[in-house]
Every structure is written in C-alpha cells, then in structure tokens.
Design a protein around this motif. Structure first.
Motif, PDB file in Angstrom:
ATOM      1  N   SER A 197       0.844  -1.187   0.000  1.00 37.32           N
ATOM      2  CA  SER A 197       0.000   0.000   0.000  1.00 37.32           C
ATOM      3  C   SER A 197       0.880   1.237   0.000  1.00 37.32           C
ATOM      4  N   SER A 198       0.279   2.321  -0.468  1.00 39.49           N
ATOM      5  CA  SER A 198       0.936   3.615  -0.460  1.00 39.49           C
ATOM      6  C   SER A 198      -0.147   4.670  -0.317  1.00 39.49           C
ATOM      7  N   GLY A 199      -0.176   5.320   0.834  1.00 39.15           N
ATOM      8  CA  GLY A 199      -1.220   6.303   1.072  1.00 39.15           C
ATOM      9  C   GLY A 199      -2.586   5.650   1.056  1.00 39.15           C
ATOM     10  N   ALA A 200      -3.464   6.135   0.192  1.00 31.98           N
ATOM     11  CA  ALA A 200      -4.832   5.629   0.125  1.00 31.98           C
ATOM     12  C   ALA A 200      -4.977   4.499  -0.878  1.00 31.98           C
ATOM     13  N   SER A 201      -3.891   4.031  -1.469  1.00 30.38           N
ATOM     14  CA  SER A 201      -3.941   2.967  -2.469  1.00 30.38           C
ATOM     15  C   SER A 201      -3.334   1.683  -1.910  1.00 30.38           C
ATOM     16  N   SER A 202      -3.862   0.565  -2.343  1.00 27.29           N
ATOM     17  CA  SER A 202      -3.313  -0.731  -1.963  1.00 27.29           C
ATOM     18  C   SER A 202      -3.451  -1.681  -3.138  1.00 27.29           C
ATOM     19  N   TRP A 203      -2.667  -2.783  -3.120  1.00 25.22           N
ATOM     20  CA  TRP A 203      -2.683  -3.691  -4.246  1.00 25.22           C
ATOM     21  C   TRP A 203      -2.293  -5.097  -3.807  1.00 25.22           C
ATOM     22  N   PHE A 204      -2.708  -6.048  -4.620  1.00 24.92           N
ATOM     23  CA  PHE A 204      -2.307  -7.446  -4.453  1.00 24.92           C
ATOM     24  C   PHE A 204      -2.139  -8.039  -5.841  1.00 24.92           C
ATOM     25  N   VAL A 205      -1.022  -8.744  -6.060  1.00 18.95           N
ATOM     26  CA  VAL A 205      -0.716  -9.357  -7.350  1.00 18.95           C
ATOM     27  C   VAL A 205      -0.204 -10.767  -7.095  1.00 18.95           C
ATOM     28  N   SER A 206      -0.660 -11.719  -7.904  1.00 17.50           N
ATOM     29  CA  SER A 206      -0.139 -13.086  -7.807  1.00 17.50           C
ATOM     30  C   SER A 206       0.049 -13.651  -9.203  1.00 17.50           C
ATOM     31  N   GLY A 207       0.975 -14.571  -9.313  1.00 18.92           N
ATOM     32  CA  GLY A 207       1.219 -15.245 -10.577  1.00 18.92           C
ATOM     33  C   GLY A 207       1.840 -16.599 -10.336  1.00 18.92           C
ATOM     34  N   ASP A 208       1.521 -17.566 -11.170  1.00 18.68           N
ATOM     35  CA  ASP A 208       2.114 -18.893 -11.042  1.00 18.68           C
ATOM     36  C   ASP A 208       2.203 -19.564 -12.406  1.00 18.68           C
ATOM     37  N   TYR A 209       3.130 -20.475 -12.499  1.00 20.71           N
ATOM     38  CA  TYR A 209       3.319 -21.294 -13.695  1.00 20.71           C
ATOM     39  C   TYR A 209       3.343 -22.751 -13.247  1.00 20.71           C
ATOM     40  N   LYS A 210       2.656 -23.600 -13.996  1.00 17.65           N
ATOM     41  CA  LYS A 210       2.599 -25.017 -13.623  1.00 17.65           C
ATOM     42  C   LYS A 210       2.884 -25.889 -14.834  1.00 17.65           C
ATOM     43  N   HIS A 211       3.800 -26.837 -14.642  1.00 13.53           N
ATOM     44  CA  HIS A 211       4.030 -27.896 -15.622  1.00 13.53           C
ATOM     45  C   HIS A 211       3.709 -29.220 -14.950  1.00 13.53           C
ATOM     46  N   THR A 212       2.972 -30.070 -15.655  1.00 13.88           N
ATOM     47  CA  THR A 212       2.604 -31.361 -15.090  1.00 13.88           C
ATOM     48  C   THR A 212       2.489 -32.391 -16.199  1.00 13.88           C
ATOM     49  N   GLY A 213       2.720 -33.638 -15.852  1.00  6.78           N
ATOM     50  CA  GLY A 213       2.523 -34.756 -16.762  1.00  6.78           C
ATOM     51  C   GLY A 213       1.153 -35.371 -16.627  1.00  6.78           C
ATOM     52  N   LEU A 214       0.278 -34.758 -15.806  1.00 11.06           N
ATOM     53  CA  LEU A 214      -1.093 -35.230 -15.621  1.00 11.06           C
ATOM     54  C   LEU A 214      -2.024 -34.018 -15.725  1.00 11.06           C
ATOM     55  N   GLY A 215      -2.096 -33.464 -16.935  1.00  8.13           N
ATOM     56  CA  GLY A 215      -2.878 -32.260 -17.126  1.00  8.13           C
ATOM     57  C   GLY A 215      -4.363 -32.501 -17.078  1.00  8.13           C
ATOM     58  N   ILE A 216      -4.823 -33.635 -17.621  1.00  6.97           N
ATOM     59  CA  ILE A 216      -6.232 -34.017 -17.649  1.00  6.97           C
ATOM     60  C   ILE A 216      -6.336 -35.394 -17.017  1.00  6.97           C
TER      61      ILE A 216
END
Length: 729
Positions: A197-216
């Motif tokens: 946050s900064s003053g009256a502003s705030s934020w949240f960010v997320s990110g991920d990457y996934k590799h798998t041999g069992l996708g379905i």
C-alpha cells in the motif's frame, strides 16, 4: 476449518460512519518565495486508511447478505491447512464443501445440477470461461470463499445452483511471498504473491506457472498417463484507492493461458473399411495405433472489473463494469481421428463479453433494509470449424477420399436483470427476506421471467438458527457453450447424426423449496441439516459430443432434483475438524433440444422414461481435520488430512433383452484420502510442507465413457508426493 454459517444474520445492518475522518490530501505546495494562504493538510495516518478500508469492506458485505440461503465459508488460513494448500486447483478445495460432487476434467456439481454455478469476486459477477478443464481462478487470490446455495435471495440469478463468492486478498499489509511446489507426475509450480500500500492505495498481485505430466484425468487407472503434459500460466491483480471516507475505486483482473495434451488410451488400433470391405487409406496409412495420437487443446481466459463502492449513512452501493475474453482451440490428429472415428475436427471458439452491474442497499429504520440492483450483459461468440469426413452411400458405406468441411458462426446475446428485495425484522429473532427478480435474455432465443423469492429465518437464543424458503429461478443455457450443427452440410458423410432435430437450447425454469437448521452446542461444536426439493422445466444439462473437450448444453423437458445435507464442525485451540454428507437424486425425461447429438434409441427411451441424469451421485461426502501447534518444541508445526467420498456417477446399463438403458446404473463408489505435514520457521519467513495425494493409492473411475453426453473415460489421480517451500519477506 470450514466454518459453516446458515442464514447469516450478522452484519445485515448497513455500516455507519465510525467517527473517523477519511483521508485528507495535501494541497499543491506554494512557491518557495510565497507563503501558502492556508497550511497544507497533513497526510492521513495509515491507521485511518486501514479503518476506512475495513468499514468499506463491511459496507460491501452488507449489500449482499444471503438471508435464508445456506452459506459455507472457507477462509485463507483454512485453505493453507488443507493438504495441497493454495497449490491445488480451486475445484479441489470446493469439493470439501457440502453437496459438491466430483466429475471428470475438474468439473464439480452443486446439489446434483450440472452447471448453474456463478463466480463472483468482491461481489462482482465474473463471466464463465469456455474451457472445461483447468482453473481460471487461483486459490492464491482468496481471502475468503463462500459457497451460497439453497433458495437464494433475489439478488442472485441466472446461475442459481451455487454462488462461489470470493473475497480477494488486498494490500493492507506489505508482503512478498515466493514459493516452489512440485513432486509426482512431473509437477513443478513456482509462484509469487506481492501486496502493499501507499497512502490511500493498496494492491495485491499473484502469478504462477505449472508444468505437469497429468494435465487431464488419465483415461486408464495406471500411475502415469500417456500424452498428458500440460503447461499453465495464471495471473491475478487487484488494486484499489480510497477516495474520501465514503468511496473506494477498485480494479480487478486476471489472465490464464493453458496448453493441454489430450491423453491417449493404449493398445487400440484405428481403421476404417469402405463400402466394399476394403481398408481405407488416409495419407497412405490404413491402421493407426492409439499411442501415437497427438491431440491438443489451448485455452485462454482474461477478465477485468472496475468498481466504485460508496457508503454514506444508511445507503451503500457498488457499481461495476466488467469484461472477459475467452478462447479455445482444439487441434486434432487428422489421420488418427479419421481412422478411429471416421471424422476429425479442428475447432476454434472466441467469446467476448462486456457488462455492468449495480447492487445497492438502503436501511429504512430498525425494521427494514431495501436492496435493489440490476445487470446488463452483452455476449458475442465466434466459432470456426474444419471437419474432415468421408462421403457415405445410402447404406452408410464409406467411399472416396476424405473431404474438408468449413463452418463459421457469429452469434450474440444480451441479457437484462433487475431485482428488489426487503429484509424485514418482523419480531425479535425473526427475519423475513422477500423480493422479486426479473430476467430477460435476447439471443438465439428471446426468453424472460419474473421470479418471486421469499425466506424466513428464526434465530432464538441458544445457538439455534432455522430457515425455510421458496425461490422461482430462471437459468439460461450457458451462452459460451451454445453450439449448432450444420446438418445439411454433413448429410451423406461420416459426421451425419442419427437424429435430424436441432432445436435451440431453452432457459431452465424451476421451483425451489428449501428448509434447514443449524445448532451450536457450546463454544466449539455445531451441526446442521438442510433439505431441498426442486421441480424444473427445460432442465439444462451438458454433454461432450465429439473429440474437442467442449461441452454442449441440452434440455430435458422436465426434471426433478431433491436431497438432504448433513454438516458438522468442531474447533478448539489448534484443532479443527469438519464433516459433510449429502444424499441427492436428479432425474429428467424427454430431451427437447439439440437432439442431433443423441442416438435414436436413447431419444426414444428418454422420451418415455424418467432417467437419472449422468452427473447424479446418490451419496457424496467430505471430511477433514487439522492441528496447529502454537507453543512448545513443535511451535509452528501443523498436520492435516482430508477425504472425499462418492458413491459413483451414472453409466449406461444393458437390459436383459440386450437393449441399452441410458444412465441405468452407477459406477463403483470410492473414497480418497490426502495428508499433509508442514512447519513455519519463526523469524525466517520460511514455510515447508509435504503433501501426499491419494494416500492409499486407490484406483477409482470417475467416468467409464458411457452415459448420456459422456464422451470419454477418466480415472482419478493415483498416489502422489509433493513438497512445497515458500519464503515471505
């Protein structure tokens, strides 16, 4: 622990000013050689920003209470305690809630309805994706998740089996967390979360990457799947700014990009013969091994919502504009699919949606709170297919070389909704919530309905809360999945269906009755019981009718669904535990839309019989427990376990005379257990946990490839070991 709250009454009064001034903003500085006319206002203390943010959060919640409905709540801490924590797909977390049954490709069903689930982020509706499998929302963004079911207040519509209402994380606390998770099935999943946050502003960010041999889901019960790799990216962001002490502007958005291989069944050979009995050649190939099939599917989904929340005195309101873009591309193996199925299809679909939503509440004294709002939404779907087929003679025999058929569709739909409801405190401990909702959909069909809703809640002293209600619901078939077939184009080919009817999907209309109670016993234990009965006209169901993993909606002319749910919770100190058990029945008769997808025999049988829908599961259960040490030598250590039970989805049955009974029997029941142990190292910010999926290595079949609208077999994952390490700064 899953906190279960039926008929939520707390927080229904609108928030009023807390006597804390909102943030003040400094004036532009005067030139150095000129004194300012008035002193600049000091910057707002961070504590004021936090208090104002919490008050606006409370106001937002007061706009959308669920009086009379059944609400099951799961918080961020409870998600972290589950085996797999926030590294698992969000649908696996939802499976731990009452009345939720598991299906293939990561699908789930709430109270035995096929679709009917609506997602909301901070009260804003998020339009659905086209994709069947894969997740569009990551658990990493969740601060609190509510599943709202039963006889919903008038505020909720269009998707009424269950509301997945997610309160996202915010940036009121500066933090950065990086993690790495991986293990069995070639799984590797790095992720990052940032908030600040900064003053009256705030934020949240997320990110991920996934590799798998069992996708379905694997198509066999083996430990490893053939041709089932997947790469997936998921990103999410939230930013808000408080404006004065009564307003907040927020922007929410997310994007996913996923690539899947379609798993292959081993040991099969694809071949075709022509009308004279001679082998058919495709590019010089007459036989094709199933292990060599190379089918792939690509999916993207992006959404954004801009919201303005206002709360002053007795009035609170949130208005939002939102949009989404979803794409799906299926890439076939032309040679292999032609030799196995006689047809192969490349499919591409793109859906664009824009809309606006308003939800408001006004407190009229001590006894009445009015809530009102509306929704407008515009959808456009563009589909393109290239279908490879063989020509056939009058007897269905193949002749000639494969031909390629092109088809293009561009359709649009607009929907409108308005509602008005009143929360009326009749007498102490008794609340009546009643209202009206109007929905209209103009597209492939033009349909509309006025829907009354009413719920009565009684909460006398002593920890008892009872409720009973009725809701009239209107649920159009999912527009992003609506498809049509050019029957004239495929006539005389191997893609020609047995039935020639192509009636457009109808909106589902239903009467829904629900009653139940929750009882608290002491400070630590509670249990609840809820029963429901539903009668439906044009009951919406969905099926997979081809190689692309795209579901297509259809209708049963009549439907009936009924069931009962039992829930229990215990929490004391570091120990928490929960258990859920539900009994459900869902049946339909006479398929009255998209009939070309079905065999003539199935259509004839269902026209004269009530059958169980393919996703009916009679018994569904879930349970879990966790213990967290907060003192002594094990301080920071936690252990947990959970389980999922299902009595089995439906499959076809062969009658004594050799005929087929659609969905006439059920697959065998199953139970799976997961376990986890973890430790958070005080002061260092490191958190380490080990998870075991399917501890007993059970082989369980979710689908066997038969049933109305079921396109492929699938098995649940076998035992897997995973390790996660995270660091918070």
């Amino acid at each position: 622990m899953i906190m279960i709250s039926r008929c939520l009454l707390a927080g229904t009064a609108l928030a009023v000013a807390l006597g804390v001034a909102g943030p003040a903003f400094a004036a532009d500085p005067a030139p150095a050689d000129q004194a300012p006319a008035t002193p600049a206002a000091p910057p707002s203390p961070p504590s004021q920003i936090v208090v104002t943010a919490h008050r606006l959060d409370t106001a937002r919640e007061s706009i959308k209470p669920s009086l009379g409905a059944s609400v099951y709540t799961l918080g961020e801490a409870a998600i972290q305690n589950l085996p797999g924590s926030d590294n698992q797909p969000i649908q696996d977390i939802i499976l731990q809630m009452p009345g939720v049954s598991q299906d293939q490709f990561g699908q789930f069903h709430v109270r035995d309805e096929h679709n009917g689930v609506q997602y909301r982020l901070n009260g804003v509706i998020i339009p659905e994706s086209v994709a069947v499998f894969g997740q569009t929302l990551s658990p990493r963004l969740i601060q609190r998740l509510d599943l709202v079911t039963g006889t919903l207040p008038a505020q909720y519509g269009l998707r009424t089996a269950g509301i997945i209402d997610i309160t996202t994380k915010s940036g009121l606390k500066d933090s950065t967390t990086v993690s790495l998770y991986g293990g069995s099935h070639d799984t590797i999943e790095p992720s990052v979360q940032l908030s600040g946050s900064s003053g009256a502003s705030s934020w949240f960010v997320s990110g991920d990457y996934k590799h798998t041999g069992l996708g379905i889901d694997n198509v066999t019960g083996s430990n490893t799947a053939l041709h089932d790799k997947s790469n997936q990216f998921n990103g999410f962001g939230y930013v808000d700014r408080i404006v004065g002490d009564s307003d907040r502007i927020s922007l929410t958005g997310g994007y996913t990009n996923q690539h899947y291989q379609i798993p292959n069944p081993p040991g099969q050979i694809g071949s075709q013969t022509d009308f004279a009995g001679n082998p058919v050649s495709v590019g010089g190939v007459t036989q094709f091994p199933s292990e060599a099939l190379n089918e792939q599917q690509l999916q993207t989904f992006g959404f954004a919502a801009l919201s303005w929340l206002h709360s002053a005195g007795a009035f609170s309101s949130q208005v939002s504009a939102f949009g989404r873009v979803a794409t799906l591309d299926y890439r076939p193996d032309y040679t292999g699919e032609l030799l196995f199925n006689g047809t192969a299809q490349y499919a591409s679909k793109r859906v664009v949606s824009v809309g606006a939503q308003l939800d408001s509440a006004y407190k009229l004294g001590d006894f009445h709170t009015l809530r009102f709002g509306g929704l407008i939404n515009q959808d456009r779907a563009i589909s393109y297919t290239d279908t490879a087929v063989f020509q056939t003679n009058a007897d269905g025999g193949i002749f000639g070389a494969p031909a390629l058929l092109n088809d293009f569709t561009d359709v649009a739909q607009r929907s409108y909704s308005v509602y008005l409801q009143d929360e009326w405190h009749l007498v102490p401990h008794v609340v009546l919530n009643y209202g009206l909702r109007f929905d209209e959909v103009d597209g492939i069909r033009d349909e509309r309905q006025l829907s009354p809703r009413i719920n009565l809640v009684w909460s006398p002293p002593g920890g008892f809360t009872g409720h009973a209600g009725f809701a009239r619901n209107f649920s159009p078939a999912p527009f992003e999945l609506v498809a049509s077939q050019n029957l004239a184009q495929v006539a005389g080919t191997t893609a020609a269906p047995q039935a020639s009817l192509d009636v457009a999907s109808y909106a589902q209309r239903e009467n829904y009755w629900d009653a139940g109670f929750q009882q608290k016993i002491g400070r630590h234990f509670s249990f609840g019981l809820d029963g429901f009965y539903r009668t439906l006209t044009h009951m919406v169901d969905e099926g997979q009718f081809g190689a692309p993993i795209i579901l297509t909606p259809f209708n049963y002319a009549k439907g009936r669904i009924y069931g009962v749910e039992l829930t229990a919770n215990y929490a004391k100190g570091g120990l928490s535990a929960y258990g859920n058990l539900s009994y459900d029945k869902a049946q339909g008769t006479q398929i009255d839309s998209n009939q070309y997808n079905f065999s003539a025999a199935d259509l004839a049988y269902i026209a004269n019989h009530w059958i169980y829908v393919d996703h009916n599961q009679t018994w569904t259960g879930s349970a879990g427990a966790s213990y967290h040490w907060n003192r002594g030598a094990l301080d920071g250590t936690r252990v947990s376990a959970d389980m999922v039970y299902g009595s089995g989805l439906r499959r076809d049955e062969t009658a004594p005379d050799g005929s087929n009974v659609p969905n006439g029997s059920a697959l065998p029941g199953y139970v799976t257990f997961n376990a986890s142990i973890g430790h958070k190292f005080a002061g260092s910010g490191y958190d380490v946990h080990i998870d075991v999926q399917n501890v007993a290595n059970a082989v369980y079949e979710i689908r066997d490839g038969t049933g109305v609208g079921v396109g492929a077999p699938s098995f649940g994952p076998r035992r897997g070991f995973f390790v996660g390490v995270s660091k918070t700064f």
